[in-house]
Motif scaffolding. Structure first.
Motif, PDB file in Angstrom:
ATOM      1  N   THR A   8      37.416  27.473  -2.799  1.00  0.00           N
ATOM      2  CA  THR A   8      37.082  27.682  -1.392  1.00  0.00           C
ATOM      3  C   THR A   8      38.307  27.638  -0.498  1.00  0.00           C
ATOM      4  OG1 THR A   8      36.789  25.309  -0.954  1.00  0.00           O
ATOM      5  CG2 THR A   8      34.862  26.536  -1.742  1.00  0.00           C
ATOM      6  N   GLY A   9      39.407  27.055  -0.989  1.00  0.00           N
ATOM      7  CA  GLY A   9      40.512  26.763  -0.091  1.00  0.00           C
ATOM      8  C   GLY A   9      40.125  25.625   0.843  1.00  0.00           C
ATOM      9  N   GLY A  14      38.253  26.430   8.156  1.00  0.00           N
ATOM     10  CA  GLY A  14      37.440  27.622   8.010  1.00  0.00           C
ATOM     11  C   GLY A  14      36.679  28.024   9.256  1.00  0.00           C
ATOM     12  N   SER A  32      30.931  28.193   1.760  1.00  0.00           N
ATOM     13  CA  SER A  32      32.387  28.153   1.750  1.00  0.00           C
ATOM     14  C   SER A  32      32.955  29.136   0.735  1.00  0.00           C
ATOM     15  CB  SER A  32      32.874  26.738   1.438  1.00  0.00           C
ATOM     16  OG  SER A  32      32.467  25.827   2.437  1.00  0.00           O
ATOM     17  N   SER A  36      35.329  32.336   1.470  1.00  0.00           N
ATOM     18  CA  SER A  36      36.574  32.472   0.723  1.00  0.00           C
ATOM     19  C   SER A  36      36.687  33.851   0.078  1.00  0.00           C
ATOM     20  CB  SER A  36      36.654  31.384  -0.344  1.00  0.00           C
ATOM     21  OG  SER A  36      37.822  31.493  -1.117  1.00  0.00           O
ATOM     22  N   ASP A  39      37.174  36.555   2.874  1.00  0.00           N
ATOM     23  CA  ASP A  39      38.528  36.505   3.425  1.00  0.00           C
ATOM     24  C   ASP A  39      39.534  37.127   2.468  1.00  0.00           C
ATOM     25  OD1 ASP A  39      37.570  35.283   5.672  1.00  0.00           O
ATOM     26  OD2 ASP A  39      38.264  33.266   5.152  1.00  0.00           O
ATOM     27  N   GLY A 330      37.879  20.755   0.261  1.00  0.00           N
ATOM     28  CA  GLY A 330      37.493  21.993  -0.387  1.00  0.00           C
ATOM     29  C   GLY A 330      36.878  21.743  -1.747  1.00  0.00           C
TER      30      GLY A 330
END
Length: 338
Positions: A8-9, A14, A32, A36, A39, A330
């Motif tokens: 998810t980073g 976010g 999430s 991710s 993006d 994350g």
């Protein structure tokens, strides 16, 4: 068999697009991951038409109707000797593959931007690994999953050498009932004592705690009888027991008494045990989701084919000690594609 590593980073940065609703703890993970993936698809969109990728001077090609299902391979085999994940060509351009480990990263991870803003000593870092109902019972593989998951977190947080607390969540555990007494009684017969103890000994005590990669250990959803049996049979007892009391409101008095006697800290959580169901993962990565998996009903479909089984999820949180602020949070998840 291929491995998929989902990430998810840092979801703290976010923004409002990550939906969090009370009472549905896995929505944070699922939404999430969706953010991710979206993006990454936007970030690497300029590469979508590059069907040939040059890896260390070697031209690679993409096939979408053969055995590699859209994953690139080097024409001279040189890239197979590299341990660094390389971008995947074609429709899966937003992922990366480590061919030596037969691992696909979903999405690609930019490790150069990872890390903490301050020195490691300024943080309390907690991780929680979830073994799922679909996780293999094989203890050696569970140990490998735990070590791999923690290594990913350590790398994501800038190459840290240890974490302050690791909590282990086993499948089949809950704390549900009309009252705390009933929930505690039901909990006593849940899970699998032998598998839990064997996993703890191999994956946690020997592989992580003894090596200094984890300072404190914890378990999740253990009531009075489960906790008492567990403590008697492990060398390193848990310092923390997380319980979800949303349905029964109070901590059972016997559990509170036992925890005090054994110096176990009781913490409340809102995580669900089956945080990444098999069907949810396939829907998330399927043709109507991220498009990573091929459509099994289509005669010709781009993407990966096979049976997808989630094996583990790890959640990490880095809190700045002197401010009590969550700087980095994350998830990583591991799955196997047969």
């Amino acid at each position: 068999m291929a491995k998929l590593i989902l990430s998810t980073g840092n979801i703290v940065s976010g923004g409002p697009s990550i939906v969090r609703k009370p009472g549905a703890s896995n929505l944070e993970l699922i939404n999430s991951l969706k953010v991710s993936f979206q993006d990454a698809q936007l970030d690497y969109a300029d590469e979508i038409e590059n069907l040939n990728v040059d890896v260390n001077g070697t031209t690679t090609t993409t096939t979408t109707n053969g055995t590699n299902n859209g994953v690139h391979e080097a024409t001279n085999g040189d890239s197979s000797n590299s341990s660094n994940p390389e971008p995947v060509a074609g429709p899966l351009y937003w992922t990366a593959q480590d061919q030596t480990k037969n691992t696909i990263y979903v999405p690609r991870i930019d490790w150069e931007t990872a890390g903490l803003l301050e020195e490691r000593s300024q943080y309390d870092i907690t991780v929680k690994i979830f073994f799922l109902p679909t996780t293999t019972p094989d203890v050696s593989r569970r140990a490998a999953y735990t070590s791999e998951a923690l290594s990913l977190v350590q790398k994501e947080l800038g190459g840290i050498s240890d974490v302050d607390l690791l909590v282990v969540s086993f499948p089949g555990m809950s704390f549900d009932g009309d009252c705390e007494w009933e929930a505690d009684k039901r909990n006593a017969s849940q899970g699998d004592d032998e598998a839990e103890i064997a996993t703890w000994q191999a994956a946690v005590e020997e592989a992580l705690y003894a090596q200094g990669r984890v300072k404190r250990l914890g378990i999740s959803e253990f009531g009075t009888e489960k906790l008492a049996r567990f403590i008697k049979r492990v060398q390193v007892p848990p310092a923390v027991d997380q319980i979800n009391i949303k349905n029964c409101c109070n901590v059972p008095p016997p559990l509170a008494k036992l925890a005090k006697e054994q110096n176990v800290e009781l913490l409340v959580h809102s995580d669900c045990t089956d945080i990444l169901p098999e069907g949810t993962l396939r829907e998330l990565l399927g043709p109507q989701g991220a498009g990573l998996l091929a459509d099994p009903k289509a005669t010709s479909s781009e993407g990966l084919s096979g049976n997808l089984t989630p094996q583990w999820v790890i959640k990490y949180t880095a809190v700045v000690r002197n401010r009590g602020v969550i700087e980095n949070k994350g998830y990583f998840a591991g799955a196997e594609l047969n």
